[in-house]
Enzyme design. Structure first.
Site, mmCIF file in Angstrom:
data_model
loop_
_atom_site.group_PDB
_atom_site.id
_atom_site.type_symbol
_atom_site.label_atom_id
_atom_site.label_comp_id
_atom_site.label_asym_id
_atom_site.label_seq_id
_atom_site.Cartn_x
_atom_site.Cartn_y
_atom_site.Cartn_z
ATOM 1 N N LYS A 118 0.849 -1.199 0.000
ATOM 2 C CA LYS A 118 0.000 0.000 0.000
ATOM 3 C C LYS A 118 0.879 1.243 0.000
ATOM 4 C CE LYS A 118 -1.812 2.821 3.075
ATOM 5 N NZ LYS A 118 -1.921 4.078 2.300
ATOM 6 N N GLU A 157 10.864 15.247 15.185
ATOM 7 C CA GLU A 157 11.071 15.163 13.737
ATOM 8 C C GLU A 157 10.169 16.189 13.045
ATOM 9 O OE1 GLU A 157 9.666 11.613 11.532
ATOM 10 O OE2 GLU A 157 11.686 11.569 10.688
ATOM 11 N N GLU A 201 10.617 1.031 9.974
ATOM 12 C CA GLU A 201 11.641 2.037 9.668
ATOM 13 C C GLU A 201 10.964 3.376 9.899
ATOM 14 O OE1 GLU A 201 13.341 4.768 8.220
ATOM 15 O OE2 GLU A 201 13.188 3.963 6.195
ATOM 16 N N CYS A 228 13.820 10.501 6.296
ATOM 17 C CA CYS A 228 13.877 10.013 7.672
ATOM 18 C C CYS A 228 15.274 10.098 8.271
ATOM 19 C CB CYS A 228 13.353 8.584 7.735
ATOM 20 S SG CYS A 228 14.047 7.523 6.471
HETATM 21 P P1 NDP Z 1 2.316 8.196 8.318
HETATM 22 O O1 NDP Z 1 3.232 7.447 9.195
HETATM 23 O O2 NDP Z 1 1.001 8.595 8.816
HETATM 24 O O3 NDP Z 1 2.050 7.397 6.942
HETATM 25 C C1 NDP Z 1 2.896 6.413 6.412
HETATM 26 C C2 NDP Z 1 2.069 5.304 5.770
HETATM 27 O O4 NDP Z 1 1.256 4.678 6.757
HETATM 28 C C3 NDP Z 1 1.099 5.794 4.703
HETATM 29 O O5 NDP Z 1 0.968 4.818 3.693
HETATM 30 C C4 NDP Z 1 -0.198 5.927 5.480
HETATM 31 O O6 NDP Z 1 -1.343 5.859 4.654
HETATM 32 C C5 NDP Z 1 -0.110 4.722 6.380
HETATM 33 N N1 NDP Z 1 -0.909 4.808 7.582
HETATM 34 C C6 NDP Z 1 -1.375 5.908 8.214
HETATM 35 N N2 NDP Z 1 -2.089 5.558 9.308
HETATM 36 C C7 NDP Z 1 -2.076 4.215 9.371
HETATM 37 C C8 NDP Z 1 -2.642 3.265 10.264
HETATM 38 N N3 NDP Z 1 -3.340 3.638 11.320
HETATM 39 N N4 NDP Z 1 -2.425 1.950 10.026
HETATM 40 C C9 NDP Z 1 -1.698 1.552 8.961
HETATM 41 N N5 NDP Z 1 -1.157 2.405 8.063
HETATM 42 C C10 NDP Z 1 -1.332 3.728 8.270
HETATM 43 O O7 NDP Z 1 3.075 9.461 7.836
HETATM 44 P P2 NDP Z 1 2.396 10.806 7.327
HETATM 45 O O8 NDP Z 1 2.314 10.703 5.890
HETATM 46 O O9 NDP Z 1 1.121 11.142 8.006
HETATM 47 O O10 NDP Z 1 3.454 11.856 7.826
HETATM 48 C C11 NDP Z 1 3.416 12.328 9.165
HETATM 49 C C12 NDP Z 1 4.798 12.509 9.704
HETATM 50 O O11 NDP Z 1 5.438 11.235 9.730
HETATM 51 C C13 NDP Z 1 5.729 13.352 8.878
HETATM 52 O O12 NDP Z 1 5.583 14.688 9.118
HETATM 53 C C14 NDP Z 1 7.054 12.832 9.315
HETATM 54 O O13 NDP Z 1 7.446 13.410 10.512
HETATM 55 C C15 NDP Z 1 6.801 11.371 9.520
HETATM 56 N N6 NDP Z 1 7.179 10.563 8.363
HETATM 57 C C16 NDP Z 1 8.290 9.826 8.467
HETATM 58 C C17 NDP Z 1 8.698 9.074 7.400
HETATM 59 C C18 NDP Z 1 9.925 8.268 7.475
HETATM 60 O O14 NDP Z 1 10.396 7.817 6.436
HETATM 61 N N7 NDP Z 1 10.440 8.031 8.642
HETATM 62 C C19 NDP Z 1 8.002 9.083 6.139
HETATM 63 C C20 NDP Z 1 6.796 9.853 6.130
HETATM 64 C C21 NDP Z 1 6.431 10.568 7.226
HETATM 65 P P3 NDP Z 1 -2.006 7.228 4.131
HETATM 66 O O15 NDP Z 1 -0.997 7.884 3.289
HETATM 67 O O16 NDP Z 1 -3.188 6.731 3.377
HETATM 68 O O17 NDP Z 1 -2.353 8.018 5.360
#
Ligand code: NDP
Length: 500
Positions: free
Chosen positions: A173, A386, A249, A283
């Site tokens: 996904k 972060e 991760e 990240c």
């Molecule tokens: P999320 O952690 O919310 O999203 C990452 C993935 O998880 C997306 O595919 C999202 O789907 C999915 N997801 C969200 N909620 C759930 C759930 N309850 N159960 C299972 N899967 C879920 O990151 P965000 O995009 O909201 O970003 C928020 C913050 O996270 C950023 O500002 C940053 O700080 C951090 N982040 C860190 C990353 C990293 O690589 N370490 C990458 C991205 C974000 P959907 O997109 O449909 O919500």
């Protein structure tokens, strides 16, 4: 979407719009899967694993398919780069030089793993003299992957390639902001008829429903997640219902340590690249620059001067350094943190605002200028949380011990850097940093051949490298008593009695 070998829409027919963040224009309507679609995809992957040929093919046979996927990526690199750049806002330079080739090399690396990692290990030295013992390495089963929006195509490859190479089946996904490149890859693979039905399934839809199903469903054997630490915790909870292994991760607040013997020019390049690449939406970004006090003023001046010269603009222009952030909402998050930084630390030395000089047609509310706060206390929230945007905290230190203590004073431990002219000194510091990767005199140099993952709340497990392949395999011990007749076993007698 791709479910059970068929390209399809969500069963409900529902879609959601995805936009080009640079301009705000709608690019496409994306299928909006729900739990039922996720269950269909998982069931297809389950059947493909339980009944299909994929887990029983030899490593070299699977490697051939992975190499064919790598070739598909290479053949479609230009198209994929444009999709990646338009959907996520990263520059076309990054997409064409890093994202698309990076995903291709991940498929090639895991093809090599499938060819060369042994499926069997003979075990010597049994305490039971008559027995023969060996380990078999077997696929886990159905592996789901949930990925973020910052590097959608590379993240897709990091989840799909090792799972398939090791003989598992997969459901992926992508993030809702950036579903297009993973869907395009699925389409290319389906059209080339490369895999048996159900081996790879790609579904787009909300994390709160589709993502939760992929982590919780009892037919799933493993979940791999990249994203925020908050959602990572939720994934662990969901996976615990059926005690399925997770690879996580997660976030980071990595330290890039600049020692007083560093070449300042080279170190400034490493700090700026380490922080501002892709607008800091990375990240492992080195968003805390720890700078030794004797070089502090000169080094900070250098950083500020160069950060001011980073150009913002249309990500599809090969001359642009930085595009927009992924979405206006991410800019709002950055604005909140910069306002907090002004309270905690004072005004930033550079940046601290959206640009006011963008070309017509670009959305100024989607961009943010590289921003540097100096003299930051490591306890400040902007140094601990972060931000996921172009914000650097510069923190002074006196001794190498101080640098290590400050670097380790974080809930995270994903990556870090040490910039120094003395490689022994740099490696001594690197060894003491509680973090999963350290780049000495460089930053961000990720390679599928090297393991990547976090200490502490930056995650569990490693992706890439040999570890990132083995984590997709079960280990089974087989004990063989070569004696097929008679019941004379002295160990049984000794432990239980003579009457069994
Ligand atoms: P999320 O952690 O919310 O999203 C990452 C993935 O998880 C997306 O595919 C999202 O789907 C999915 N997801 C969200 N909620 C759930 C759930 N309850 N159960 C299972 N899967 C879920 O990151 P965000 O995009 O909201 O970003 C928020 C913050 O996270 C950023 O500002 C940053 O700080 C951090 N982040 C860190 C990353 C990293 O690589 N370490 C990458 C991205 C974000 P959907 O997109 O449909 O919500």
């Amino acid at each position: 979407m791709l479910i059970d070998g068929e390209l399809c829409d969500a069963a409900s027919g529902e879609t959601f719009a995805t936009h080009n963040p640079a301009t705000g224009e709608k690019i496409a309507d994306v299928p909006k899967a729900d739990r039922g679609d996720a269950q269909r995809a998982i069931a297809a992957a389950r059947t493909a694993f339980d009944e299909g040929p994929w887990p029983h093919m030899t490593g070299p046979e699977r490697a051939e398919k992975l190499r064919a996927i790598a070739q598909l990526i290479a053949d479609n690199a230009s198209d994929l780069s444009e999709i990646e750049s338009r959907d996520g806002g990263g520059t076309i330079r990054k997409a064409s030089l890093a994202d698309i080739p990076g995903a291709q090399s991940a498929f090639e690396w895991f093809a090599q793993m499938a060819e060369t990692r042994p499926d069997r290990l003979e075990l010597e030295g049994s305490p039971f003299p008559a027995s023969e013992n060996y380990q078999r390495y077997e696929p886990l089963g159905v592996c789901t992957g949930i990925i973020p929006w910052n590097f959608p195509f590379i993240m897709a490859s990091w989840k799909i390639a090792p799972a398939l190479a090791a003989g598992n089946t997969s459901v992926l996904k992508p993030a809702s902001f950036t579903s297009l490149s993973a869907l395009r890859l699925a389409q290319l693979i389906a059209e080339a008829d490369l895999l048996p039905p159900g081996v790879l399934n790609v579904i787009s839809g909300p994390g709160g429903t589709v993502g939760e199903e992929l982590a919780a469903n009892p037919l799933v054997d493993k979940t791999a997640f990249t994203g925020s630490t908050e959602v990572g915790r939720r994934i662990m909870q969901l996976a615990s219902g059926t005690v399925k292994p997770v690879t996580l991760e997660l976030g980071g607040k990595s330290a890039n340590i600049v020692l007083d013997d560093a070449d300042l020019d080279q170190a400034a390049a490493a700090v700026l690249w380490g922080t501002f690449m892709h607008g800091g939406q990375v990240c492992e970004s080195g968003t805390r620059a720890l700078v030794q006090r004797s070089i502090y003023d000169e080094f900070v001046n250098l950083l500020v001067e160069r950060a001011a010269a980073i150009s913002l603009g249309d990500p599809l222009d090969m001359l642009t350094d930085l595009g927009p952030l992924v979405d206006r909402s991410q800019v709002e998050t950055v604005e909140r943190y910069v306002a907090l930084g002004r309270e905690e630390v004072g005004d930033p030395l550079v940046g601290g605002a959206k640009p006011d000089d963008l070309a017509a047609g670009l959305d100024p509310n989607a961009f943010y200028r590289p921003t540097i706060f100096a003299d930051v206390d490591n306890k400040a929230r902007i140094a601990q949380e972060e931000i996921f945007g172009p914000v650097l905290c510069v923190i002074p230190f006196d001794t190498d011990d101080d640098a290590v203590a400050i670097a380790n004073d974080s809930i995270y431990g994903l990556a870090g850097g040490v910039q120094s002219g003395d490689l022994d000194r740099a490696q001594a510091v690197a060894a003491r940093m509680r973090t999963g990767t350290v780049w000495i005199n460089d930053y961000h140099m990720l390679d599928p051949k090297r393991p990547f993952g976090g200490y502490k709340q930056s995650g569990i497990g490693r992706e890439l490298g040999t570890e990132g392949y083995d984590i997709y395999r079960q280990v089974k011990h087989i004990y063989v008593n070569p004696e097929t007749k008679g019941r004379d076993n002295h160990f049984h007698y000794a432990v239980l009695s003579g009457n069994i």
